[in-house]
Design a protein around this motif. Structure first.
Motif, PDB file in Angstrom:
ATOM      1  N   PHE B  92       0.815  -1.217   0.000  1.00 28.40           N
ATOM      2  CA  PHE B  92       0.000   0.000   0.000  1.00 28.40           C
ATOM      3  C   PHE B  92       0.849   1.268   0.000  1.00 28.40           C
ATOM      4  N   GLY B  93       2.179   1.107   0.183  1.00 33.05           N
ATOM      5  CA  GLY B  93       3.063   2.265   0.229  1.00 33.05           C
ATOM      6  C   GLY B  93       3.518   2.724  -1.138  1.00 33.05           C
ATOM      7  N   ASP B  94       3.253   1.953  -2.155  1.00 32.00           N
ATOM      8  CA  ASP B  94       3.752   2.321  -3.477  1.00 32.00           C
ATOM      9  C   ASP B  94       2.618   2.239  -4.497  1.00 32.00           C
ATOM     10  N   TRP B  95       2.433   3.329  -5.255  1.00 28.02           N
ATOM     11  CA  TRP B  95       1.372   3.372  -6.238  1.00 28.02           C
ATOM     12  C   TRP B  95       1.529   2.335  -7.337  1.00 28.02           C
ATOM     13  N   ILE B  96       2.770   1.927  -7.570  1.00 29.67           N
ATOM     14  CA  ILE B  96       3.029   1.052  -8.703  1.00 29.67           C
ATOM     15  C   ILE B  96       2.201  -0.228  -8.635  1.00 29.67           C
ATOM     16  N   TYR B  97       1.998  -0.722  -7.383  1.00 29.79           N
ATOM     17  CA  TYR B  97       1.240  -1.980  -7.251  1.00 29.79           C
ATOM     18  C   TYR B  97      -0.236  -1.776  -7.570  1.00 29.79           C
ATOM     19  N   ALA B  98      -0.767  -0.678  -7.069  1.00 34.76           N
ATOM     20  CA  ALA B  98      -2.173  -0.376  -7.365  1.00 34.76           C
ATOM     21  C   ALA B  98      -2.358  -0.216  -8.859  1.00 34.76           C
ATOM     22  N   GLU B  99      -1.354   0.398  -9.499  1.00 35.24           N
ATOM     23  CA  GLU B  99      -1.440   0.626 -10.934  1.00 35.24           C
ATOM     24  C   GLU B  99      -1.465  -0.702 -11.690  1.00 35.24           C
ATOM     25  N   ILE B 100      -0.589  -1.635 -11.252  1.00 32.24           N
ATOM     26  CA  ILE B 100      -0.553  -2.949 -11.918  1.00 32.24           C
ATOM     27  C   ILE B 100      -1.870  -3.701 -11.688  1.00 32.24           C
ATOM     28  N   PHE B 101      -2.388  -3.584 -10.465  1.00 27.73           N
ATOM     29  CA  PHE B 101      -3.698  -4.190 -10.176  1.00 27.73           C
ATOM     30  C   PHE B 101      -4.749  -3.641 -11.127  1.00 27.73           C
ATOM     31  N   LEU B 102      -4.774  -2.316 -11.220  1.00 23.69           N
ATOM     32  CA  LEU B 102      -5.766  -1.647 -12.050  1.00 23.69           C
ATOM     33  C   LEU B 102      -5.616  -2.096 -13.502  1.00 23.69           C
ATOM     34  N   ARG B 103      -4.346  -2.104 -13.974  1.00 22.12           N
ATOM     35  CA  ARG B 103      -4.104  -2.477 -15.360  1.00 22.12           C
ATOM     36  C   ARG B 103      -4.567  -3.929 -15.602  1.00 22.12           C
ATOM     37  N   SER B 104      -4.277  -4.807 -14.628  1.00 19.06           N
ATOM     38  CA  SER B 104      -4.685  -6.200 -14.769  1.00 19.06           C
ATOM     39  C   SER B 104      -6.208  -6.308 -14.894  1.00 19.06           C
ATOM     40  N   PHE B 105      -6.902  -5.553 -14.048  1.00 22.50           N
ATOM     41  CA  PHE B 105      -8.364  -5.598 -14.115  1.00 22.50           C
ATOM     42  C   PHE B 105      -8.866  -5.034 -15.430  1.00 22.50           C
ATOM     43  N   LEU B 106      -8.175  -4.002 -15.944  1.00 24.36           N
ATOM     44  CA  LEU B 106      -8.589  -3.440 -17.234  1.00 24.36           C
ATOM     45  C   LEU B 106      -8.386  -4.467 -18.353  1.00 24.36           C
ATOM     46  N   VAL B 107      -7.224  -5.124 -18.348  1.00 23.32           N
ATOM     47  CA  VAL B 107      -6.945  -6.130 -19.379  1.00 23.32           C
ATOM     48  C   VAL B 107      -7.959  -7.271 -19.282  1.00 23.32           C
ATOM     49  N   ALA B 108      -8.238  -7.705 -18.056  1.00 29.52           N
ATOM     50  CA  ALA B 108      -9.195  -8.802 -17.869  1.00 29.52           C
ATOM     51  C   ALA B 108     -10.578  -8.385 -18.351  1.00 29.52           C
ATOM     52  N   THR B 109     -10.976  -7.150 -18.037  1.00 27.99           N
ATOM     53  CA  THR B 109     -12.289  -6.657 -18.464  1.00 27.99           C
ATOM     54  C   THR B 109     -12.351  -6.574 -19.988  1.00 27.99           C
ATOM     55  N   ALA B 110     -11.288  -6.002 -20.587  1.00 27.22           N
ATOM     56  CA  ALA B 110     -11.276  -5.871 -22.046  1.00 27.22           C
ATOM     57  C   ALA B 110     -11.323  -7.250 -22.705  1.00 27.22           C
ATOM     58  N   THR B 111     -10.518  -8.172 -22.176  1.00 26.38           N
ATOM     59  CA  THR B 111     -10.505  -9.528 -22.740  1.00 26.38           C
ATOM     60  C   THR B 111     -11.884 -10.164 -22.640  1.00 26.38           C
ATOM     61  N   THR B 112     -12.510 -10.017 -21.467  1.00 25.36           N
ATOM     62  CA  THR B 112     -13.828 -10.617 -21.259  1.00 25.36           C
ATOM     63  C   THR B 112     -14.852 -10.032 -22.229  1.00 25.36           C
ATOM     64  N   LEU B 113     -14.831  -8.709 -22.374  1.00 26.70           N
ATOM     65  CA  LEU B 113     -15.809  -8.072 -23.266  1.00 26.70           C
ATOM     66  C   LEU B 113     -15.576  -8.493 -24.718  1.00 26.70           C
ATOM     67  N   LEU B 114     -14.303  -8.516 -25.133  1.00 29.17           N
ATOM     68  CA  LEU B 114     -14.011  -8.920 -26.511  1.00 29.17           C
ATOM     69  C   LEU B 114     -14.421 -10.375 -26.751  1.00 29.17           C
ATOM     70  N   CYS B 115     -14.110 -11.241 -25.786  1.00 35.07           N
ATOM     71  CA  CYS B 115     -14.515 -12.640 -25.904  1.00 35.07           C
ATOM     72  C   CYS B 115     -16.027 -12.734 -26.027  1.00 35.07           C
TER      73      CYS B 115
END
Lengths: 361, 301
Positions: B92-115
């Protein structure tokens, strides 16, 4: 001009002639029934009227307008499906309101009509329930309400009572008759049950093998079947093979092998020497003591083979001298009746000349 | 033919429920109860040993500290607890992890919608098309699964490389969609195939045109298939590390890569465990939200 006119309609599925040159006309306000065994073409005909299928030849006219090329959703014809086909994800109210929404009616009008129709089928308290929460009879009434709410010109009913148990079927049958009378919409009812057909219809078309065998009021169909198929399919009937002896004049004289002469009412298609069958309903056959003098036109001697006690009536199977077995109905309320006729008892059977009909082969 | 609904039921392994005797409307006898236990015992033991126990170990590991040569410090040292919240603080001390989490969820969402967009028409086609071709088409859908996953991804490298699309977010999405498409098609097909055709006929009969029939009947009834297909795509994509590693650039790493790195490269097991736990928590939260949003409601007219 009839409301629905079916002209020389034929429909083939591969080698199967589902409909073979069928012509019918149905009047406005009529309760019309298509009756026949499964595979006789009645459902095919219904689907042609609804617009799910088109005929190979011939035409269907509604209000004198040809229906060809008009898709099902544009026809003022609604259907009650055998399986009811209620939308499982919609409530009763949503199901019933569906046709009005499709017709683009104002929400206010939808609400009002919905109330009226649900009241009419006694489902006002079930409006917010889902179809899987309803009993068979209730589902049936939802299907009816949904098909009636937008006041179609024609309501098609595809074996709507088949999935109900006997008691409920009787009740819904009465409701159907009353409903049709009240709403004044023309009903076309498809069934394989002759009891249903006789009970509800103004007119019945008996179908077999893609053809219409006979059209008429229930009492005509039952009392005066036009051929062996109709005679056999509707109710129980005694059929005796006969040959025509005298065709002209005021009586038709027939001869049954080993039995003697049978007198019947004249029919146009009979000619001397022709072979056919003589048909007489069990309830028209009277039983009397063997020695009694009988004033009936046709009377023979026979032996009681067996009897079936059915509560209201008893069916006797009586072997005639030529070996043919005749069924005769005796109402159990008949006065003076004390017990059943013994097996082996010799009795007389007879019927009036107008009681039976001659059917050519 | 395998019933795909049963197969799709593996979304939630471990929840084994024998309901047959209850459906029959009678209370199960003692013999039947024993039978139930015997039937569900092996999978239950398996899952306890290889799913529940490791998950609990992971929870403990997330509070432990890194050992001197990687691995973990013992929980107790000289009678003192070594447990700490350091890994969580680090996350929680570094934004980079939240960013990767967010990006992962975005990729998963995009993949799901495209599928979903690609799979729905195909599933509908297979389900409503001729019965004769159905089995063949379903076979074609699962055929790619017969060849090795890595080989198929390498094949994409050969395809995307010359087009200069390799090592881009685009390549990651293409790979993700490609690999997970069958897992969307099959549950959708199973669902659509089970629809009663009489419902569409009834809708048409009552005045609904083709589009209305789809929006009012087919789509709402297919939502369970949409949900299970989406779960089958979304959850594995979140944890996927091979595809981003092979097809993506350095900026395209996802949570899966991050977790793998902690365990294999950085040898920081507590942080790896923490990331895993937070990912699982996020997925469960999402699943709960989806179930809540899709809960049966009383309809209004």
């Amino acid at each position: 001009m009839a409301l629905l006119e079916i002209r020389k309609v034929s429909r083939r599925f591969g080698n199967l002639k589902a409909l073979d040159d069928v012509s019918l006309s149905i009047e406005a306000g009529e309760f019309f029934t298509l009756l026949g065994p499964s595979g006789c073409g009645k459902t095919t005909l219904l689907r042609l009227i609804a617009g799910f299928d088109e005929p190979d030849s011939g035409e269907v006219l509604l209000d004198a307008q040809p229906l060809a090329g008009i898709p099902a959703e544009k026809r003022p014809v609604h259907t009650v499906f055998q399986s009811y086909a209620l939308f499982p994800h919609m409530t009763v109210a949503q199901n019933v309101a569906f046709p009005l929404q499709m017709a683009g009616k104002h929400p206010e009008e939808i609400g009002r009509r919905l109330g009226e129709v649900l009241e009419m089928v006694h489902l006002a308290d079930k409006a917010q329930q889902f179809p899987n929460e309803l009993s068979g009879g209730q589902k049936q009434r939802v299907a009816l309400a949904r098909a009636l709410i937008n006041k179609p010109r024609l309501l098609l009913l595809d074996e709507p009572l088949a999935a109900l148990d006997a008691k409920l079927r009787e009740q819904i049958t009465s409701e159907l008759i009353a409903l049709q009378r009240d709403v004044g919409i023309t009903f076309v009812f498809v069934t394989h049950s002759q009891q249903e057909a006789l009970a509800v219809s103004h007119r019945v078309a008996v179908m077999n093998g893609g053809r219409v065998e006979q059209v008429g009021a229930p009492e005509q169909i039952y009392g005066f079947p036009r051929n062996r198929f109709v005679a056999d399919f509707i109710g129980t009937i005694n059929l005796l093979p006969v040959e025509v002896r005298v065709a002209g004049g005021d009586a038709l004289r027939l001869v049954a092998n080993g039995l003697g002469e049978i007198v019947s009412t004249p029919v146009a298609e009979a000619s001397t020497g022709q072979r056919g069958a003589y048909a007489v309903r069990p309830e028209r056959v009277r039983i009397f003591s063997a020695g009694d003098v009988c004033e009936l036109d046709n009377h023979f001697q026979g032996t009681v083979n067996e009897h079936l006690y059915l509560g209201d009536v008893t069916v006797y199977k009586i072997a005639l001298d030529n070996g043919a077995v005749l069924e005769a109905l005796l109402a159990n309320s008949t006065s003076g009746r004390t017990g059943f006729l013994e097996r082996g008892a010799v009795v007389g059977v007879g019927w009036h000349r107008s009681a039976g009909v001659y059917l050519r082969d | 033919m395998v019933r795909w609904s049963e197969w799709a039921g593996t979304v939630a392994p471990g929840f084994i429920c024998v309901t047959e005797s209850r459906q029959a409307g009678r209370s199960p006898g003692p013999g039947e109860n024993l039978q139930k236990w015997l039937v569900s015992l092996p999978p239950t033991l398996f899952l306890l040993a290889f799913l529940v126990a490791p998950a609990l170990l992971m929870v403990v590991a997330s509070f432990q500290q890194v050992g001197d040569f990687g691995g973990l410090l013992p929980v107790l040292e000289n009678g003192q607890s070594t447990l700490s919240l350091e890994a969580y603080r680090f996350f929680f001390g570094d934004w980079i992890y939240a960013e990767i989490f967010l990006r992962s969820f975005l990729v998963a969402t995009a993949t799901t919608l495209l599928c979903l967009l690609l799979a729905y028409p195909l599933a509908l086609l297979i389900a409503t098309g001729g019965k004769r071709h159905r089995d063949l088409l379903v076979l074609l859908v699962i055929l790619p699964l017969a060849s090795n996953f890595l080989i198929r991804i390498y094949a994409w490298m050969i395809v995307l490389g010359p087009a200069e699309l390799l090592y881009t977010p685009f390549a990651v999405i293409v790979g993700m969609v490609y690999v997970h498409l069958p897992f969307m098609i099959l549950p959708l097909y199973t669902n659509l195939e089970s629809h009663d055709p009489a419902l569409l006929e009834a809708a048409q009969d009552l005045g609904a045109g083709a589009w209305t029939r789809f929006w009012r009947i087919t789509l709402p009834l297919s939502l369970p298939g949409v949900w299970s297909g989406s779960a089958l795509v979304f959850i594995p994509v979140l944890g996927m590390f091979a595809i981003p590693e092979l097809l993506g650039g350095t900026r395209d790493i996802l949570i899966g890569n991050l977790i793998k790195e902690q365990f294999l490269d950085n040898r920081d097991w507590p942080l790896g465990s923490t990331l895993s736990i937070l990912l699982t928590a996020a997925v469960l939260l999402l699943a709960w939200l989806a179930a809540w949003a899709g809960r049966p409601r009383r309809g209004r007219a």
